[in-house]
Design a protein around this motif. Structure first.
Motif, mmCIF file in Angstrom:
data_model
loop_
_atom_site.group_PDB
_atom_site.id
_atom_site.type_symbol
_atom_site.label_atom_id
_atom_site.label_comp_id
_atom_site.label_asym_id
_atom_site.label_seq_id
_atom_site.Cartn_x
_atom_site.Cartn_y
_atom_site.Cartn_z
ATOM 1 N N VAL A 1 -4.640 10.007 -1.167
ATOM 2 C CA VAL A 1 -4.705 8.935 -2.380
ATOM 3 C C VAL A 1 -3.909 7.476 -2.087
ATOM 4 N N LEU A 2 -4.840 6.483 -1.923
ATOM 5 C CA LEU A 2 -4.561 5.195 -1.325
ATOM 6 C C LEU A 2 -4.348 4.364 -2.724
ATOM 7 N N ALA B 1 -5.934 4.096 -8.246
ATOM 8 C CA ALA B 1 -5.692 4.942 -7.003
ATOM 9 C C ALA B 1 -7.207 5.215 -6.469
ATOM 10 N N SER B 2 -7.459 5.331 -5.213
ATOM 11 C CA SER B 2 -8.610 5.940 -4.564
ATOM 12 C C SER B 2 -8.386 7.105 -3.810
ATOM 13 N N THR B 3 -9.162 8.311 -4.144
ATOM 14 C CA THR B 3 -8.960 9.333 -3.464
ATOM 15 C C THR B 3 -9.969 9.891 -2.679
ATOM 16 N N TYR C 1 0.827 -1.244 -0.034
ATOM 17 C CA TYR C 1 -0.017 0.015 0.101
ATOM 18 C C TYR C 1 0.746 1.228 -0.085
ATOM 19 N N GLN C 2 0.341 2.159 -0.670
ATOM 20 C CA GLN C 2 0.670 3.527 -0.586
ATOM 21 C C GLN C 2 -0.231 4.787 -0.379
ATOM 22 N N VAL C 3 0.112 5.562 0.563
ATOM 23 C CA VAL C 3 -0.631 6.713 0.820
ATOM 24 C C VAL C 3 0.026 7.938 0.565
ATOM 25 N N ASP C 4 -0.510 9.087 -0.480
ATOM 26 C CA ASP C 4 0.016 10.141 -0.701
ATOM 27 C C ASP C 4 -0.993 11.070 -0.272
#
Length: 269
Positions: free
Chosen positions: A117-118, A132-134, A34-37
């Motif tokens: 943004v996940l 991506a899910s925002t 996972y990445q969260v920006d």
């Protein structure tokens, strides 16, 4: 029609039906990367005429005031694996407010959008990253005067007030924290991501009024002269999708075809 041709036609009908029924559910994804920006946007200023709201670190930090400055910041998160389907929460990033005494002559933060943004990537079994899910939260900030006229719950002289504009659709989970959820379908399973805001609470009416928010607003009070923060974290669950009626019909036809084939073989024996 000869028996060989009949058996060939029957097999050509049964096999696709059986394959179609079996392909409804693929392998469950049991672990994810996972990445969260996260970034701030659309910020506005209030207060005095000096200075301005200064962004830095790719819009992950906003600063204002004289010296020392107050600021808000948000951290990003990246992990190649570790998010377990049906498992515990993982870190989603930390929101931090460094609260300093600001001269009334300087501009102060008034409102901003916090966008996260996940991106999820199947790890077991491996696969390509998902779209991506925002999620965007409209947020508001009240820089209070340090004159002793504080809201009742204030613990300093005086706590600043941070609120989130809209928590419609959120629920309180078993930990007493506000939680949002969203779902997506993938290879026969419905996956649900739960985003938790750890540290936010329903504020008293006087704090909401001081922040210009309606009664029942959600946010936190931030102590003067301290670093205040709340954490975000998330988890994921999965449920197997129920086959559509059309798929069930295909399965029934496939089974019926197999039964017919077996009866004909038994009759010939």
């Amino acid at each position: 029609m000869n028996s060989t041709l009949k058996r060939t036609l029957l097999s050509s009908l049964v096999l696709p039906f059986a394959i179609g029924a079996q392909s409804v559910s693929a392998d469950l994804i049991t672990e994810w990367g996972y990445q969260v920006d996260s970034t701030f946007a659309n910020w506005t200023a209030g207060g005095g005429s000096l200075g301005d709201i200064t962004p830095s670190d790719g819009d992950r930090t906003l600063s204002w005031g004289d010296s020392p400055q107050s600021s808000i910041s948000i951290s990003d998160v990246f992990a190649e694996n570790g998010l377990i389907t049906g498992g515990d929460f993982v870190e989603g990033g930390t929101f931090t407010h460094v609260n300093k005494v600001i001269s009334a002559s300087y501009k102060t933060l008034s409102s901003f959008d916090l966008t996260s943004v996940l991106t999820l990537t199947p790890y077991t079994p491996s696969g390509d990253p998902l779209p991506a899910s925002t999620t965007t939260f409209a947020s508001f900030f009240k820089e209070t005067l340090n004159n002793g006229n504080c809201v009742d719950a204030s613990t300093s002289n005086c706590d600043d007030i941070f609120t989130i504009g809209d928590v419609t659709g959120s629920t309180l989970n078993e930990f007493g924290n506000f939680q949002f959820n969203s779902s997506f379908d993938l290879d026969g399973y419905t996956y649900t991501v739960f985003l938790e805001l750890d540290g936010l609470a329903t504020l008293d009416d006087d704090a909401c009024a001081a922040a210009g928010a309606p009664n029942g607003c959600v946010g936190l009070l931030t102590e003067e002269g301290k670093t205040n923060s709340f954490d975000t974290r998330f988890r994921i669950t999965a449920t197997e999708m129920v086959p559509e009626p059309g798929t069930l019909a295909l399965l029934g036809m496939g089974l019926a075809g197999l039964g017919l084939s077996r009866r004909k073989k038994a009759a010939k024996a």
